[in-house]
Scaffold this motif. Structure first.
Motif, PDB file in Angstrom:
ATOM      1  N   ARG A  85      96.394  -6.053  36.728  1.00 12.14           N
ATOM      2  CA  ARG A  85      95.917  -6.898  35.625  1.00 12.14           C
ATOM      3  C   ARG A  85      96.309  -8.333  35.922  1.00 12.14           C
ATOM      4  O   ARG A  85      97.309  -8.591  36.589  1.00 12.14           O
ATOM      5  N   TRP A  86      95.540  -9.278  35.385  1.00  9.99           N
ATOM      6  CA  TRP A  86      95.885 -10.691  35.550  1.00  9.99           C
ATOM      7  C   TRP A  86      97.038 -11.039  34.619  1.00  9.99           C
ATOM      8  O   TRP A  86      96.978 -10.777  33.416  1.00  9.99           O
ATOM      9  N   THR A  90     106.396 -17.501  23.554  1.00  7.51           N
ATOM     10  CA  THR A  90     106.981 -16.217  23.939  1.00  7.51           C
ATOM     11  C   THR A  90     105.951 -15.123  23.717  1.00  7.51           C
ATOM     12  O   THR A  90     105.199 -15.161  22.748  1.00  7.51           O
ATOM     13  N   TYR A  91     105.916 -14.180  24.643  1.00  7.88           N
ATOM     14  CA  TYR A  91     105.070 -13.003  24.471  1.00  7.88           C
ATOM     15  C   TYR A  91     105.877 -11.782  24.905  1.00  7.88           C
ATOM     16  O   TYR A  91     106.951 -11.907  25.491  1.00  7.88           O
ATOM     17  N   HIS A  92     105.376 -10.604  24.589  1.00  6.24           N
ATOM     18  CA  HIS A  92     106.050  -9.355  24.935  1.00  6.24           C
ATOM     19  C   HIS A  92     105.160  -8.541  25.861  1.00  6.24           C
ATOM     20  O   HIS A  92     103.933  -8.617  25.773  1.00  6.24           O
ATOM     21  N   HIS A  93     105.781  -7.795  26.743  1.00 11.53           N
ATOM     22  CA  HIS A  93     105.023  -6.875  27.579  1.00 11.53           C
ATOM     23  C   HIS A  93     105.851  -5.625  27.835  1.00 11.53           C
ATOM     24  O   HIS A  93     107.075  -5.644  27.747  1.00 11.53           O
ATOM     25  N   GLY A 125      90.455 -15.547  28.756  1.00 16.92           N
ATOM     26  CA  GLY A 125      89.615 -14.359  28.684  1.00 16.92           C
ATOM     27  C   GLY A 125      90.014 -13.263  29.660  1.00 16.92           C
ATOM     28  O   GLY A 125      89.702 -12.091  29.450  1.00 16.92           O
ATOM     29  N   ALA A 126      90.715 -13.636  30.734  1.00 14.96           N
ATOM     30  CA  ALA A 126      91.055 -12.668  31.788  1.00 14.96           C
ATOM     31  C   ALA A 126      92.289 -11.832  31.475  1.00 14.96           C
ATOM     32  O   ALA A 126      92.419 -10.716  31.971  1.00 14.96           O
ATOM     33  N   VAL A 127      93.207 -12.351  30.671  1.00  7.95           N
ATOM     34  CA  VAL A 127      94.432 -11.598  30.387  1.00  7.95           C
ATOM     35  C   VAL A 127      94.179 -10.592  29.267  1.00  7.95           C
ATOM     36  O   VAL A 127      93.410 -10.854  28.344  1.00  7.95           O
ATOM     37  N   ARG A 128      94.796  -9.431  29.363  1.00 11.05           N
ATOM     38  CA  ARG A 128      94.593  -8.367  28.372  1.00 11.05           C
ATOM     39  C   ARG A 128      95.595  -8.419  27.235  1.00 11.05           C
ATOM     40  O   ARG A 128      95.314  -7.986  26.131  1.00 11.05           O
ATOM     41  N   ASN A 129      96.781  -8.931  27.512  1.00  8.67           N
ATOM     42  CA  ASN A 129      97.845  -8.981  26.506  1.00  8.67           C
ATOM     43  C   ASN A 129      97.501 -10.052  25.468  1.00  8.67           C
ATOM     44  O   ASN A 129      97.388 -11.229  25.796  1.00  8.67           O
ATOM     45  N   ALA A 186      97.499 -15.710  23.371  1.00  5.64           N
ATOM     46  CA  ALA A 186      97.882 -16.706  22.364  1.00  5.64           C
ATOM     47  C   ALA A 186      98.740 -17.811  22.978  1.00  5.64           C
ATOM     48  O   ALA A 186      98.586 -18.990  22.636  1.00  5.64           O
ATOM     49  N   VAL A 187      99.641 -17.452  23.898  1.00 11.92           N
ATOM     50  CA  VAL A 187     100.468 -18.451  24.584  1.00 11.92           C
ATOM     51  C   VAL A 187      99.577 -19.381  25.411  1.00 11.92           C
ATOM     52  O   VAL A 187      99.753 -20.605  25.404  1.00 11.92           O
ATOM     53  N   LEU A 188      98.603 -18.821  26.111  1.00  9.79           N
ATOM     54  CA  LEU A 188      97.692 -19.654  26.910  1.00  9.79           C
ATOM     55  C   LEU A 188      96.839 -20.555  26.023  1.00  9.79           C
ATOM     56  O   LEU A 188      96.557 -21.706  26.380  1.00  9.79           O
TER      57      LEU A 188
END
Length: 138
Positions: free
Chosen positions: A28-29, A67-70, A116-120, A125-127
């Motif tokens: 994934r990107w 901040t994001y979570h994965h 558009g390329a990221v799934r998270n 939202a961070v981008l």
């Protein structure tokens, strides 16, 4: 806690572009990211990950953009949710070889294409926040 770089550059043709890399396990990107190294500030750790995973160096901000979570799969197969702080990094040099070049792909994308390329959804939202704050960052 993990940290990530948002590697970016100004392209004459496409405006601001962001560099994404593929994740190792799911292709994934994602942003270049990793654990914050002990004794190292989070933004410096993010810059180190940008070099190791994407082969880029540059000027990184000490102020994170969001901040994001994965979901991180541990070596034992257990899944754990981790927080990631993302730091803008203006790329000054793109190397032809780097430590993880045979494990990942890298791709420059316009900021809108990257969103558009990221799934998270949290990373998206961070981008988006990064895109809104570009005049203050660049």
């Amino acid at each position: 806690m993990q940290s990530a770089a948002i590697p970016y550059r100004n392209s004459r043709l496409n405006g601001v572009e962001v560099l994404l890399v593929t994740s190792r396990k799911r292709s994934r990107w994602v942003l270049p990211k990793g654990k914050v190294k002990q004794g190292m500030p989070a933004h410096r750790s993010a810059a180190r990950e940008a070099f190791e995973e994407a082969g880029v160096t540059g000027t990184i901000s000490a102020l994170f953009i969001g901040t994001y979570h994965h979901l991180k799969t541990q070596d034992d197969g257990q899944a754990k949710m981790v927080a990631v702080q993302a730091f803008p990094m203006l790329v000054r040099q793109e190397n032809k070889s780097w430590p993880e070049m045979h494990q990942r792909q890298r791709c420059w994308m316009s900021i809108n294409t990257a969103i558009g390329a990221v799934r998270n959804s949290e990373l998206r939202a961070v981008l988006m926040k990064f895109a809104q704050e570009l005049p203050n960052v660049a």
